[in-house]
Design a protein around this motif. Structure first.
Motif, PDB file in Angstrom:
ATOM      1  N   THR A 254       0.946  -1.201  -0.105  1.00 28.39           N
ATOM      2  CA  THR A 254       0.130  -0.113   0.231  1.00 28.39           C
ATOM      3  C   THR A 254       0.794   1.387  -0.005  1.00 28.39           C
ATOM      4  O   THR A 254       0.637   2.042  -0.697  1.00 28.39           O
ATOM      5  N   ILE A 255       1.818   1.344   0.803  1.00 28.89           N
ATOM      6  CA  ILE A 255       2.732   2.513   0.909  1.00 28.89           C
ATOM      7  C   ILE A 255       3.296   2.478  -0.455  1.00 28.89           C
ATOM      8  O   ILE A 255       3.659   3.789  -0.905  1.00 28.89           O
ATOM      9  N   SER A 256       3.985   1.321  -0.910  1.00 28.23           N
ATOM     10  CA  SER A 256       4.671   1.477  -2.290  1.00 28.23           C
ATOM     11  C   SER A 256       3.821   2.164  -3.333  1.00 28.23           C
ATOM     12  O   SER A 256       4.049   2.915  -4.321  1.00 28.23           O
ATOM     13  N   SER A 257       2.431   1.783  -3.348  1.00 28.41           N
ATOM     14  CA  SER A 257       1.372   2.145  -4.423  1.00 28.41           C
ATOM     15  C   SER A 257       1.392   3.855  -3.994  1.00 28.41           C
ATOM     16  O   SER A 257       1.201   4.520  -4.962  1.00 28.41           O
ATOM     17  N   LEU A 258       1.133   4.312  -2.703  1.00 29.54           N
ATOM     18  CA  LEU A 258       0.739   5.638  -2.600  1.00 29.54           C
ATOM     19  C   LEU A 258       1.818   6.758  -2.963  1.00 29.54           C
ATOM     20  O   LEU A 258       1.566   7.811  -3.143  1.00 29.54           O
ATOM     21  N   LEU A 259       2.978   5.959  -2.851  1.00 25.07           N
ATOM     22  CA  LEU A 259       3.982   6.923  -3.038  1.00 25.07           C
ATOM     23  C   LEU A 259       4.285   7.393  -4.559  1.00 25.07           C
ATOM     24  O   LEU A 259       4.775   8.489  -4.847  1.00 25.07           O
ATOM     25  N   LEU A 260       3.536   6.563  -5.281  1.00 28.46           N
ATOM     26  CA  LEU A 260       3.659   7.095  -6.881  1.00 28.46           C
ATOM     27  C   LEU A 260       2.654   8.214  -7.136  1.00 28.46           C
ATOM     28  O   LEU A 260       2.520   8.829  -8.193  1.00 28.46           O
ATOM     29  N   LEU A 261       1.773   8.461  -6.104  1.00 26.33           N
ATOM     30  CA  LEU A 261       0.701   9.413  -6.474  1.00 26.33           C
ATOM     31  C   LEU A 261       1.246  10.896  -6.522  1.00 26.33           C
ATOM     32  O   LEU A 261       0.937  11.616  -7.478  1.00 26.33           O
ATOM     33  N   PRO A 262       2.071  11.244  -5.937  1.00 25.68           N
ATOM     34  CA  PRO A 262       2.765  12.597  -5.966  1.00 25.68           C
ATOM     35  C   PRO A 262       3.448  12.702  -7.477  1.00 25.68           C
ATOM     36  O   PRO A 262       3.500  13.567  -7.932  1.00 25.68           O
TER      37      PRO A 262
END
Length: 389
Positions: A168-176
């Protein structure tokens, strides 16, 4: 003048550096735990085959990437790849169906390979031959700062919260990265295109015929072969020695420190004083002997020191590999950048296949001796490549 040239180069290089750092954290959080995650979701005997399939598809994707960019524009393609990677990483730990897990894992590996290729292409558009070593070295240093902070965090999260938190953290890091790309890269839409795209066979002929390209492609393949073998088998080997995920995370954090310490200085020295060939030879010798030494050690701190030196060599080779290669090409040579990126998928196909065959006859610790010898074979290529100084 195309649109990418009209933008402020320093601003765009800084933005690409930020993306490299953020995406490196996202990548590194999962790099050393993917095989363990898959073994808990599907039959363990299929894990190696799934990695091979993923990199076969990546190989095809990389080879068609320049055509896709030429048709749809780099901006649109880059955003699509980022969305695909974020979605696949978010869904993977939440799936139970084996086919769905396999499909989204393949998508995650392919999209990861392609967004790193895109960053290569973007950065090459703002890099001059004179500054290639410095810029590439700085970019790699920032990427490896991201790698440095990730293994210990990943090990802690898995031990305390499970695999879902890491994905989940790895995925969310792509948002910015996605948001900033949509804002800043709009002007570059469709601007990064190659010249007429040659047939793959003619590209390979060009590489073979030119000693500088032939040698640096061979060294790039050896480096990726080293990474693939070490990423897949070092965690497994350390687990057989009785180390926990938390212990392994600390070992890998120590191991990755050289990427922060040596890559920028290596690129700077290659630009200003030495050229690449002598430094590449030294680094390959360090890699070869340190890797083979893993056969003889099993205590935590001795392993930490030996793993550290494997990456002293690898960090220098990685920095000088990029510095040398990008001095041989132009920003419009997307097909050559694609093929250069192919060395990763090809190595991730070849290395597990060879290791799996060897493990039928040899204990796992012998893999490191063989890998050390393979790394030393790279000295042949450093002795035959023209220097840039």
């Amino acid at each position: 003048m195309n649109l990418i040239q009209k933008q402020n180069p320093k601003k765009m290089i800084g933005l690409i550096f930020l993306f490299s750092f953020t995406l490196a954290i996202s990548t590194a959080l999962l790099a050393y735990v993917q095989s363990s995650f898959l073994a808990g979701k599907i039959n363990a005997t299929w894990v190696g085959g799934l990695f091979t399939l993923s990199y076969l598809v990546s190989f095809l994707g990389i080879n068609y990437y320049s055509r896709i960019i030429s048709k749809f524009g780099h901006y649109r393609v880059f955003l699509t790849v980022l969305v695909s990677n974020a979605l696949s990483l978010f869904l993977l730990p939440r799936l139970e169906d084996t086919l769905a897990i396999a499909s989204f894992f393949v998508l995650s590996i392919v999209s990861l390979s392609l967004y790193w290729l895109s960053l290569d292409i973007f950065l090459q558009g703002y890099t001059t031959r004179e500054s290639a070593g410095k810029i590439r070295g700085a970019n790699l240093t920032l990427m490896n700062l991201g790698w440095l902070v990730s293994p210990a965090l990943s090990g802690y999260l898995i031990e305390t919260r499970g695999f879902q938190s890491v994905f989940t953290i790895s995925s969310l890091l792509l948002l910015p990265v996605l948001i900033l790309s949509a804002y800043f890269f709009q002007e570059t839409k469709g601007s990064v295109k190659s010249r007429a795209i040659p047939e793959p066979f003619s590209v390979i002929q060009k590489i073979i015929a030119k000693p500088s390209l032939r040698s640096i492609f061979s060294i790039a393949f050896l480096l990726q072969f080293f990474y693939s073998w070490m990423v897949i088998y070092t965690p497994i080997y350390l687990r057989t020695l009785g180390f926990s995920f938390a212990d392994i995370g600390i070992l890998f954090t120590i191991m990755l420190v050289p990427f922060v310490l040596f890559q920028f200085p290596a690129g700077y020295l290659a630009d200003k004083y030495f050229g690449e060939t002598e430094m590449l030879s030294m680094a390959l010798v360090i890699m070869g002997f340190a890797t083979a030494s893993l056969f003889f050690v099993n205590s935590f701190w001795v392993l930490a020191i030996v793993l550290f030196f494997t990456r002293v060599g690898a960090s220098i080779v990685e920095s000088l590999r990029d510095s040398y290669f990008y001095k041989q090409i132009r920003p419009s040579d997307i097909y050559l950048i694609n093929l250069f990126r192919d060395t990763g998928p090809l190595a991730y196909i070849a290395a597990p296949a060879l290791a799996s065959f060897l493990l039928f006859f040899l204990p796992m610790e012998y893999l490191f001796v063989i890998l050390g010898i393979i790394m030393l074979s790279g000295l042949y290529f450093t002795m035959t490549m023209p220097d840039t100084k």
